[in-house]
Motif scaffolding. Structure first.
Motif, PDB file in Angstrom:
ATOM      1  N   ILE A   1       0.874  -1.175   0.000  1.00 30.12           N
ATOM      2  CA  ILE A   1       0.000   0.000   0.000  1.00 30.12           C
ATOM      3  C   ILE A   1       0.912   1.226   0.000  1.00 30.12           C
ATOM      4  CG2 ILE A   1      -1.842   1.197   1.213  1.00 30.12           C
ATOM      5  CD1 ILE A   1      -2.571  -1.519   2.441  1.00 30.12           C
ATOM      6  N   LEU A   2       1.043   1.840  -1.178  1.00 32.50           N
ATOM      7  CA  LEU A   2       2.079   2.847  -1.342  1.00 32.50           C
ATOM      8  C   LEU A   2       1.827   4.099  -0.516  1.00 32.50           C
ATOM      9  CD1 LEU A   2       2.703   2.332  -5.135  1.00 32.50           C
ATOM     10  CD2 LEU A   2       3.827   1.273  -3.193  1.00 32.50           C
ATOM     11  N   GLY A   3       0.553   4.406  -0.269  1.00 30.62           N
ATOM     12  CA  GLY A   3       0.219   5.570   0.544  1.00 30.62           C
ATOM     13  C   GLY A   3       0.875   5.508   1.913  1.00 30.62           C
ATOM     14  N   GLU A   4       0.777   4.368   2.538  1.00 27.28           N
ATOM     15  CA  GLU A   4       1.385   4.168   3.852  1.00 27.28           C
ATOM     16  C   GLU A   4       2.883   4.377   3.788  1.00 27.28           C
ATOM     17  OE1 GLU A   4      -1.414   0.535   5.509  1.00 27.28           O
ATOM     18  OE2 GLU A   4       0.683   0.175   5.031  1.00 27.28           O
ATOM     19  N   ILE A   5       3.463   3.783   2.768  1.00 24.13           N
ATOM     20  CA  ILE A   5       4.910   3.863   2.628  1.00 24.13           C
ATOM     21  C   ILE A   5       5.346   5.324   2.523  1.00 24.13           C
ATOM     22  CG2 ILE A   5       6.806   3.361   1.032  1.00 24.13           C
ATOM     23  CD1 ILE A   5       6.125   0.847   2.269  1.00 24.13           C
ATOM     24  N   LEU A   6       4.643   6.039   1.658  1.00 25.47           N
ATOM     25  CA  LEU A   6       5.030   7.429   1.423  1.00 25.47           C
ATOM     26  C   LEU A   6       4.843   8.286   2.665  1.00 25.47           C
ATOM     27  CD1 LEU A   6       3.622   7.773  -2.163  1.00 25.47           C
ATOM     28  CD2 LEU A   6       6.011   8.086  -1.484  1.00 25.47           C
ATOM     29  N   SER A   7       3.769   8.013   3.439  1.00 24.23           N
ATOM     30  CA  SER A   7       3.491   8.887   4.579  1.00 24.23           C
ATOM     31  C   SER A   7       4.347   8.563   5.784  1.00 24.23           C
ATOM     32  CB  SER A   7       2.010   8.794   4.948  1.00 24.23           C
ATOM     33  OG  SER A   7       1.762   7.512   5.488  1.00 24.23           O
ATOM     34  N   THR A   8       4.890   7.361   5.859  1.00 20.06           N
ATOM     35  CA  THR A   8       5.577   6.962   7.078  1.00 20.06           C
ATOM     36  C   THR A   8       7.099   6.919   6.937  1.00 20.06           C
ATOM     37  OG1 THR A   8       3.655   5.588   7.516  1.00 20.06           O
ATOM     38  CG2 THR A   8       5.551   5.257   8.933  1.00 20.06           C
ATOM     39  N   SER A   9       7.586   6.531   5.763  1.00 19.57           N
ATOM     40  CA  SER A   9       9.021   6.284   5.649  1.00 19.57           C
ATOM     41  C   SER A   9       9.814   7.581   5.569  1.00 19.57           C
ATOM     42  CB  SER A   9       9.332   5.482   4.396  1.00 19.57           C
ATOM     43  OG  SER A   9       8.306   4.582   4.120  1.00 19.57           O
ATOM     44  N   SER A  10      11.066   7.484   6.038  1.00 22.76           N
ATOM     45  CA  SER A  10      11.961   8.599   5.777  1.00 22.76           C
ATOM     46  C   SER A  10      12.752   8.315   4.506  1.00 22.76           C
ATOM     47  CB  SER A  10      12.902   8.814   6.967  1.00 22.76           C
ATOM     48  OG  SER A  10      13.442   7.599   7.390  1.00 22.76           O
ATOM     49  N   ARG A  11      12.976   7.034   4.231  1.00 25.61           N
ATOM     50  CA  ARG A  11      13.699   6.668   3.018  1.00 25.61           C
ATOM     51  C   ARG A  11      12.959   5.500   2.386  1.00 25.61           C
ATOM     52  NH1 ARG A  11      18.979   3.759   2.321  1.00 25.61           N
ATOM     53  NH2 ARG A  11      18.995   3.398   4.547  1.00 25.61           N
TER      54      ARG A  11
ATOM     55  N   PRO B   1      15.298   9.446  -0.348  1.00 23.92           N
ATOM     56  CA  PRO B   1      14.380   9.954   0.663  1.00 23.92           C
ATOM     57  C   PRO B   1      12.943   9.929   0.148  1.00 23.92           C
ATOM     58  CG  PRO B   1      16.253  11.408   0.438  1.00 23.92           C
ATOM     59  CD  PRO B   1      16.394  10.382  -0.630  1.00 23.92           C
ATOM     60  N   ALA B   2      12.025   9.684   1.064  1.00 19.19           N
ATOM     61  CA  ALA B   2      10.630   9.513   0.667  1.00 19.19           C
ATOM     62  C   ALA B   2      10.089  10.731  -0.047  1.00 19.19           C
ATOM     63  CB  ALA B   2       9.792   9.218   1.903  1.00 19.19           C
ATOM     64  N   SER B   3      10.584  11.883   0.344  1.00 18.78           N
ATOM     65  CA  SER B   3      10.028  13.101  -0.217  1.00 18.78           C
ATOM     66  C   SER B   3      10.256  13.202  -1.719  1.00 18.78           C
ATOM     67  CB  SER B   3      10.649  14.301   0.491  1.00 18.78           C
ATOM     68  OG  SER B   3      12.051  14.157   0.451  1.00 18.78           O
ATOM     69  N   GLU B   4      11.212  12.427  -2.220  1.00 24.81           N
ATOM     70  CA  GLU B   4      11.491  12.513  -3.653  1.00 24.81           C
ATOM     71  C   GLU B   4      10.609  11.601  -4.491  1.00 24.81           C
ATOM     72  OE1 GLU B   4      15.696  12.174  -4.411  1.00 24.81           O
ATOM     73  OE2 GLU B   4      16.144  13.376  -2.616  1.00 24.81           O
ATOM     74  N   PHE B   5       9.711  10.854  -3.808  1.00 25.46           N
ATOM     75  CA  PHE B   5       8.833   9.944  -4.553  1.00 25.46           C
ATOM     76  C   PHE B   5       7.393  10.426  -4.518  1.00 25.46           C
ATOM     77  CE2 PHE B   5      12.154   6.718  -3.645  1.00 25.46           C
ATOM     78  CZ  PHE B   5      12.294   6.196  -4.928  1.00 25.46           C
ATOM     79  N   SER B   6       6.665  10.021  -5.547  1.00 28.94           N
ATOM     80  CA  SER B   6       5.211  10.120  -5.511  1.00 28.94           C
ATOM     81  C   SER B   6       4.692   8.739  -5.853  1.00 28.94           C
ATOM     82  CB  SER B   6       4.734  11.121  -6.557  1.00 28.94           C
ATOM     83  OG  SER B   6       4.994  10.584  -7.845  1.00 28.94           O
ATOM     84  N   VAL B   7       3.400   8.520  -5.695  1.00 31.96           N
ATOM     85  CA  VAL B   7       2.866   7.199  -6.016  1.00 31.96           C
ATOM     86  C   VAL B   7       3.259   6.820  -7.435  1.00 31.96           C
ATOM     87  CG1 VAL B   7       0.772   5.877  -6.393  1.00 31.96           C
ATOM     88  CG2 VAL B   7       0.938   7.383  -4.428  1.00 31.96           C
ATOM     89  N   GLN B   8       3.060   7.770  -8.332  1.00 29.04           N
ATOM     90  CA  GLN B   8       3.324   7.501  -9.731  1.00 29.04           C
ATOM     91  C   GLN B   8       4.792   7.126  -9.975  1.00 29.04           C
ATOM     92  OE1 GLN B   8       0.936   7.103 -11.734  1.00 29.04           O
ATOM     93  NE2 GLN B   8       2.368   6.482 -13.349  1.00 29.04           N
ATOM     94  N   SER B   9       5.696   7.906  -9.372  1.00 26.35           N
ATOM     95  CA  SER B   9       7.115   7.632  -9.637  1.00 26.35           C
ATOM     96  C   SER B   9       7.553   6.333  -8.977  1.00 26.35           C
ATOM     97  CB  SER B   9       7.978   8.794  -9.146  1.00 26.35           C
ATOM     98  OG  SER B   9       7.923   8.876  -7.743  1.00 26.35           O
TER      99      SER B   9
END
Ligand SMILES: Nc1ncnc2c1ncn2[C@@H]1O[C@H](COP(=O)(O)OP(=O)(O)OP(=O)(O)O)[C@@H](O)[C@H]1O
Ligand SMILES: Nc1ncnc2c1ncn2[C@@H]1O[C@H](COP(=O)(O)OP(=O)(O)OP(=O)(O)O)[C@@H](O)[C@H]1O
Ligand SMILES: [Mg+2]
Ligand SMILES: [Mg+2]
Lengths: 316, 314, 483, 311
Positions: free
Chosen positions: C203-213, C227-235
């Motif tokens: 579930i990518l939403g969880e990953i993006l909201s919680t991870s630092s990397r 780092p998580a901030s450099e990703f979006s669901v699409q990427s």
């Protein structure tokens, strides 16, 4: 290397190896002169264990906890009823045979009724059933020995082309069970049930139907064995099945069938049955006393199992 | 006067024709005695499995049920002693037969099993003065009767050293087991002149010899109808001769009357012996006639017979 | 604690199962105070790297080291590495307290039951406030979600040694939204206090909201670690290698039209509930909060239409379960046999199974649903979790069943595969099959033609067409007022 | 706690029903002596059942319990009175043999059923070697323990309670017991959590052997002598006892108190039958029927439970 992996991939090889070894050792005692006699006797008597073993194997394939302890009393009742009905008349032969089968059917149905309706674990359900069946045999004939029809007695004691007829019967039944397990839809089903009854159910398999059939099959094999055994030994006796309680289980598992279910194998039953007969003959031939004989039998069984086992990759 | 007394039979095994005949005889005599008012009850009890522990529990239950006498065919001569002692302590008469118990407070109607074994060899020594090889078919390992008969046979062989036991197998007193065990050793045995048995296994041995195409030796029979029948066939066909010996199942009725006599206040010695029932070439036809088809040659005892046995022992 | 304390470092690790390179030179370093999100398609090697890190699987090449370079002990457990496996590793026959005792060897002492009960109570309340789990109850009596909560709490427990790295392999798959959020909050809190977490989820939403990397794996290799901030669901999806065919829901849904022919009808059992109806060629969704009777209804339906006693002439219903280790696969069998088991009657002539036809069918489905295996005769257990799930799908679809019941069947299936399966569902529905689909994921529910919302064991709302939206479903599951 | 008491309820109810039936049929049993006679032979069965239960709690099954108890009884009767040290040494060696069995079974992942089937021949053979014909003698101290007359309650009841409590403590309360049940519940996790499955199963087997030996000794104390076939039926009785007591074949779900109650129930069921005066032909069949009835009772209870949880 390939031979080695063949050995380990075919667990029944070991029971045959053990049977061969005991056979050779037994014959060494007489310098080989007992070749024909010993082989024929072995084939004859192993046939009975093979026939009951086949049925027991089907049940054990159903998975942990599945076992039929009513085999001995079914043998007794089927033998008793069939022989009394035939009353030594060859013309009643078919009647006797079908009576034996009917008993198998009835015992199998009752066993599964107890297991399914009363949710009694099979080991206890079939044990309870065996008491009832044994009582029926006592009540029916009180242990009187009725002689088998001449045709039948001759058939069971004679040989065709040097191979005992009984062994041929066992061979035919084995091929049938082999087909059942390896090639037929029913075999797929019971193997699936043995691995996981719930998953089998969800895969659309009629689990209860298949299990019922299996218990009925097992009881029918036992009753056929009873019919043949009584004809072979000149009459039914109340204790004629006793031997086959441990025997039927032993030949199945020594033969390499997994007690955890789902995985069975027919050739192994032959190896194990021949072995079980030969080991007693061998120890008898060498004149060991009862105590030593028992100990050696046990140790040999364990050795065979150890040889056939593969160490677990990691303690489970 | 024993008309108010209750007698029970504690039986440990019902799985062969001998035991069935024993139960039938008991039932016949006991129900007759109850009907004519000699005793108040003569009930028979059988355990599900041939186990001393189960039988001990059964005897304890009989104590609780208030029987005045317990007649026992014991699974083990010693393992029931605890229960038998409790029965005696509760004032109950205990009479054991066939499978006797060693507890001193009980009566014993013993068969001389040793002699039964020895007499077989003695008979064979008459048939084969020059001796020869013998095959021994034993009963169930670890059981008293098996040990006794076998000891008798070995004593016989010592007495007649011209014989040699070349094979010994356990047939568990069952026809099919005996047949299988004999068939298994037969191929490796030298010529055998005689087979000594314990009863119930002679026919199986004969079958095994026939199947192996070996000359039929002198097989000592054990009084079963099918054995006698086979013997007669052989006798008619080729003049086969042998003997047959076993204990009569009707000995249960003797035990019944002994118990009744003890309850009646008679002075009965603790140790009684009954002769075993043996059938010879001459009595074969006669015995066969009086034996039920598929059953065992039998004698039932009446009160008078029992009295005779008792006074004979004094 | 500095930001650059290494907790675990994996250097050029290779693991090979037969021909499959499960790990093909993986380097991964985990530092204190960070949450690493690990994503990848099914069979990418995620579970394998987890097993390497926790010491269960010695790598064939490369090395794993824990803590500082001079760490004396090489045992993962002693270095504070804890692992929440996806197939739970609790002892169902023991109580929660006893489970804690076995998982923590330092929980000894004379009065360990009391200590354990206290610690577990505290930890459960800390992670999942307001839970109603009794520490004396046997684990087997708990619901799946509660078991997951217990396992997580046990792994976070601090008896004498605090955990340094907690690996969570799809921990939220059986938790509902509230509980999942509580867990994620705890993870953030724990990491902020200096712990570290390796978090695996599809579930990518969880990953993006919680991870630092976020570390992305593909075919046994790490293809990206940023780092998580450099990703979006699409990427993320693109990095994982799945080309998500932008199959718009709307268009997908409109492509399928249920016919008028009713194939299933169940009158409502409870007062106030609605009837259940399904027509030919329809995809019917079951929604609502977990455990409100959806699975029970599917099982009822299945039992009614598939006899347990008599083999049917033709199989009319098939079932796909999400909980595959419990009720899906047959572990002794090959992939092929697992795939064809439901359909052997159709493949048989004179009660004898035709091996050639069986092979053809299995091969066809292997290609169609892209089961990643070199040989279809390999044992089923050699497949990764998600690929086993595909086999279960193929099993259900390869038969002739007109109705396919699905009980949250996409658990643990990666996003690319999901798309493939969605497309297969659509085309099968067009050809006349009816699907009844229970899912805990809103995206999936929204793919259905019609949705029944469940509450307290009854159907409380029916949504169809454009009404099938997240908001409407949520509203119905909480209040029972149909939108 | 909930599961614990529910698991126990059925066996206790069956026992109570049977006991009432027996009291009704034969009021004489309602006394100190009566209860002792009803139950004293249940003591060795209870011990054997506990032994079987320990093996079952690690997901194995011991088909050699009966012959092993016979073997222990033979050793006790043959050697204990004259050469107690020798007897103790043999029995200790037997415990070690069991530990080795547990070890090998786990190491090679052998099916316990086959191995113990093989061992049943071995123990049987050893017993026949030690006592070729029935005999031996119970040591006096053993005899007096088994025939002691404690105040208030007969020995059989006191002993059953002690067995139940001690085994409950070992299996249900200690860490060792938890680990044993854990091995049955989820062996893979146990290994992952850092325990040695090998050691635990070896220890479980040794503990089972210990209880089985106690069973053999208790039996000799009651019967005063032994033979090689004395306890053969304990194998099936002990399995039935565990099941009756709420235990299960797999999954480490067992109840020591239930197992003792199950053993008492089985013993009582046999007595119940002999008080019924059934025709000799059907006496054996009736034993089967009563097993069915007693186990069928579980079903009635389960129905009640399912209804209860549904409402
Ligand atoms: N025991 C095994 N035997 C053979 N192959 C294996 C084994 N375990 C894993 N594999 C293979 O290794 C590869 C990686 O598997 P792994 O379980 O690590 O994948 P994953 O990323 O966890 O996938 P998923 O998301 O589906 O769980 C897969 O191709 C799988 O088939
Ligand atoms: N008993 C087993 N024997 C051999 N390999 C196994 C066994 N159980 C699991 N595996 C392997 O371990 C890996 C992990 O499988 P598992 O089903 O646990 O995946 P997961 O990652 O936890 O689940 P998901 O697919 O939901 O991500 C798989 O590759 C599988 O092949
Ligand atoms: Mg995985
Ligand atoms: Mg995964």
């Amino acid at each position: 290397m390939t031979q080695l992996s063949f050995l380990t991939s075919k667990p029944w090889i070991w029971s045959f190896a053990a049977a061969m070894a005991t056979w050779v050792i037994t014959m060494l005692f007489t310098g080989g002169s007992s070749f024909v006699g010993l082989s024929q006797a072995t084939l004859t008597f192993a046939s009975f264990s093979i026939i009951v073993g086949l049925g027991q194997m089907l049940v054990i394939t159903l998975g942990p906890g599945n076992i039929d302890l009513s085999v001995p009393s079914t043998i007794t009742l089927a033998g008793t009823v069939a022989l009394k009905l035939m009353d030594g008349q060859s013309s009643w032969l078919l009647l006797g045979f079908f009576a034996a089968l009917a008993i198998g059917l009835a015992v199998g149905l009752s066993n599964y009724a107890l297991i399914k309706l009363l949710r009694i674990p099979p080991i206890i359900a079939t044990l309870s059933m065996s008491f009832i069946v044994q009582s029926s045999a006592i009540w029916y004939n009180r242990g009187l020995r009725v002689k088998p029809p001449k045709v039948l007695a001759d058939f069971t004691t004679e040989a065709t082309f040097g191979i005992p007829n009984l062994a041929l019967v066992a061979l035919a039944l084995s091929i049938f069970v082999w087909w059942l397990l390896e090639k037929s839809v029913f075999g797929r089903w019971i193997s699936a049930i043995g691995q996981s009854p719930f998953a089998a159910r969800m895969a659309g398999i009629p689990v209860d139907g298949a299990r019922l059939m299996t218990y009925v099959c097992c009881a029918c094999f036992a009753s056929v064995c009873g019919f043949l055994l009584a004809s072979f030994s000149g009459g039914a006796a109340l204790n004629m099945g006793t031997e086959y309680l441990l025997m039927s289980i032993a030949v199945v598992i020594i033969g390499g069938t997994a007690v955890t279910g789902g995985n069975s194998n027919v050739p192994g039953i032959w190896g194990a049955s021949l072995f079980m007969f030969l080991v007693v003959s061998m120890l008898n031939t060498y004149g060991f006393g009862a105590g030593v004989r028992l100990i050696l039998t046990g140790l040999i069984i364990i050795t065979v199992i150890l040889a056939a086992s593969r160490p677990s990759a990691r303690a489970r | 006067d024993t008309s108010s007394k209750k007698i029970a039979l504690s039986n440990n095994y019902a799985g062969n024709s001998w035991r069935q005949a024993m139960l039938t005889s008991w039932d016949k005599v006991a129900s007759e005695a109850v009907k004519s008012g000699v005793v108040a009850a003569g009930d028979a009890f059988t355990t599900a499995e041939n186990q001393a522990t189960e039988q001990a529990a059964q005897i304890q239950n009989m104590i609780l049920q208030g029987y005045d006498a317990i007649v026992v065919n014991a699974a083990s001569p010693t393992a029931l002693n605890g229960a038998v002692k409790e029965a005696c302590d509760a004032g109950i008469t205990v009479v054991s037969f066939d499978g006797i118990v060693t507890e001193p407070c009980a009566w014993r109607i013993a068969v001389d099993f040793k002699e039964m074994g020895r007499s077989q060899v003695e008979y064979l020594s008459g048939r084969f003065p020059d001796g020869g090889n013998l095959l021994e078919v034993r009963g169930l390992a670890g059981v008293f009767v098996d040990d006794e008969i076998s000891a008798g046979i070995h004593a016989g062989v010592e007495q007649f050293p011209q014989f040699k036991i070349v094979g010994s197998v356990h047939g568990d007193w069952a026809q099919d087991v005996a047949q299988r065990a004999v068939a298994g050793v037969l191929p490796s045995l030298p010529e055998v002149v005689g087979v000594v048995t314990q009863g119930g296994d002679g026919y199986g041995a004969a079958q095994a010899f026939a199947a192996a195409n070996r000359p039929t030796p002198v097989i000592v029979m054990g009084n079963r109808e099918d054995e006698l029948q086979w013997w007669k066939e052989q006798k008619d066909a080729n003049g086969y001769e042998t003997m047959s010996v076993s204990i009569a199942p009707g000995v249960s009725t003797l035990a019944f009357w002994v118990a009744q006599q003890v309850l009646d206040g008679q002075d009965v010695p603790k140790d009684l012996t009954v002769p075993f029932l043996s059938i010879s070439q001459d009595t074969l036809e006669e015995s066969l006639k009086s034996t039920q088809k598929g059953g065992v040659a039998n004698v039932e005892y009446a009160l008078e017979d029992a009295k005779a046995v008792i006074s004979g022992a004094k | 604690m500095s930001d650059h304390d290494t907790v675990v470092s994996v250097k050029d690790v290779r693991v090979q199962f037969g021909a499959v390179k499960a790990l093909d030179g993986v380097d991964l370093e985990i530092f204190a105070g960070e949450t690493i999100g690990l994503v990848g398609h099914n069979g990418a090697g995620k579970s394998t790297i987890v097993n390497v890190i926790n010491g269960a699987l010695p790598p064939h090449e490369g090395a794993v080291s824990y803590g500082a370079q001079d760490s004396t002990t090489k045992v993962a457990k002693d270095n504070g590495v804890r692992c929440v496996f996806q197939e739970l590793s609790l002892f169902p026959n023991l109580t929660i307290v006893e489970n804690a005792r076995l998982m923590h060897s330092d929980l000894g002492g004379w009065n360990w039951r009391k200590t354990a009960a206290r610690l577990m109570r505290e930890m459960l309340d800390e992670i999942f406030p307001n839970n109603s789990i009794q520490t004396q109850s046997a684990v087997g009596e708990l619901s799946i979600a509660e078991r997951q909560m217990v396992e997580i709490a046990i792994k976070f427990l601090n008896v004498t040694q605090a955990p340094k790295l907690v690996i969570l392999d799809e921990p939220t798959s059986s938790l509902d939204a509230t509980l999942a959020e509580q867990l994620l909050a705890h993870v953030r809190r724990y990491v902020s206090e200096g712990g570290s977490v390796l978090f695996i989820s599809h579930i990518l939403g969880e990953i993006l909201s919680t991870s630092s990397r976020i570390v992305v794996m593909k075919d046994g290799k790490i293809v990206s670690s940023k780092p998580a901030s450099e990703f979006s669901v699409q990427s993320l999806v693109e990095t994982m290698g799945s080309v998500v065919k932008k199959s718009e829901r709307k268009s997908a849904r409109s492509a399928v039209q249920g016919s008028e022919q009713t194939v299933l009808h169940i009158p409502s059992g409870k007062a106030g509930g609605l009837d259940f109806n399904a027509t030919r060629g329809e995809i019917v969704g079951l929604a609502g909060l977990g455990g409100h009777g959806q699975t029970e209804m599917l099982l009822d339906l299945f039992n009614k239409h598939c006899s347990n006693w008599v083999p049917e002439k033709q199989q009319n219903v098939a079932f796909v379960a999400g909980d595959r280790s419990l009720n899906g696969t047959f572990p002794l069998w090959s992939i092929l046999r697992n795939l064809t088991v439901s359909n052997v009657r159709a493949l048989a002539r004179f009660a004898t199974i035709d091996a050639a036809r069986e092979d053809i069918q299995a091969d066809e489905w292997k290609k169609r649903i892209e089961i990643r295996t070199p040989d279809i005769d390999n044992p089923i257990l050699s497949l990764s979790g998600g690929n086993q799930q595909k086999v279960l799908f193929a099993r259900a679809l390869s038969g002739e069943a007109e109705i396919v019941l699905m009980d949250d069947p996409m658990r643990g299936v990666d996003i690319g595969t999901k798309q493939e399966v969605y497309n297969i569902l659509q085309s099968e529905a067009v050809s006349g099959r009816t699907f009844i689909w229970y899912s805990t994921e809103m995206d999936e529910v929204c793919l259905c033609n019609r949705v029944y919302v469940f509450r307290d064991g009854a159907i409380v709302a029916e949504l169809s067409g454009d009404d099938v939206t997240e908001d409407n479903i949520l509203a119905a599951s909480f209040s029972g007022v149909a939108a | 706690m909930k599961g614990f008491s529910a698991r126990l309820l059925i066996p206790v109810i069956s026992l109570a029903i049977l006991l009432c039936a027996v009291f009704y049929l034969q009021p004489r049993t309602m006394s100190y002596l009566g209860l002792n006679l009803l139950f004293n032979l249940a003591v060795p069965i209870a011990l054997a059942t506990i032994a079987q239960m320990i093996i079952m709690s690690v997901n194995d099954l011991d088909l050699s319990i009966g012959t092993f108890v016979s073997f222990a009884a033979c050793v006790t009767a043959a050697f204990m009175p004259e050469t107690p040290l020798l007897a103790i040494a043999i029995l200790l060696a037997a415990i070690a043999a069991y530990a080795v069995l547990g070890f090998v079974i786990t190491l090679q992942s052998l099916p316990s059923i086959v191995v113990t089937l093989g061992m049943s021949f071995v123990w049987g053979g050893l017993a026949v070697l030690i006592l070729p014909s029935p005999g031996g003698q119970a040591p006096d101290w053993l005899r007096s323990i088994m025939t002691v007359k404690p105040p208030l309650m007969p020995m059989a009841i006191v002993a059953s309670i002690i067995i139940a409590l001690v085994s409950h403590f070992i299996i249900m309360r200690t860490t060792f017991g938890v680990a044993i049940r854990g091995a049955g519940g989820n062996g893979r996790s146990l290994v992952r959590a850092g325990w040695s499955l090998l050691k635990i199963k070896a220890a479980a087997y040794a503990l089972a052997a210990f209880f089985a030996i106690l069973s053999g000794m208790a039996l000799v104390g009651l019967t005063t002598a032994a033979d090689a076939n004395i306890a053969l039926r304990y194998t099936l009785l002990s399995i039935a006892g565990v099941i009756l007591g709420g235990g299960e074949f797999v999954g480490g779900r067992v109840s020591p108190i239930g197992a003792v109650v199950g053993a008492l129930t089985l013993t009582l069921a046999a007595s119940f039958l002999s008080f019924l005066h059934i025709s000799p032909d059907w006496q054996i069949g009736a034993q089967g029927a009563i097993l069915i009835v007693v186990l069928g009772l579980r079903l009635i209870f389960n129905f009640g439970k399912r209804k209860g949880s549904a409402s």
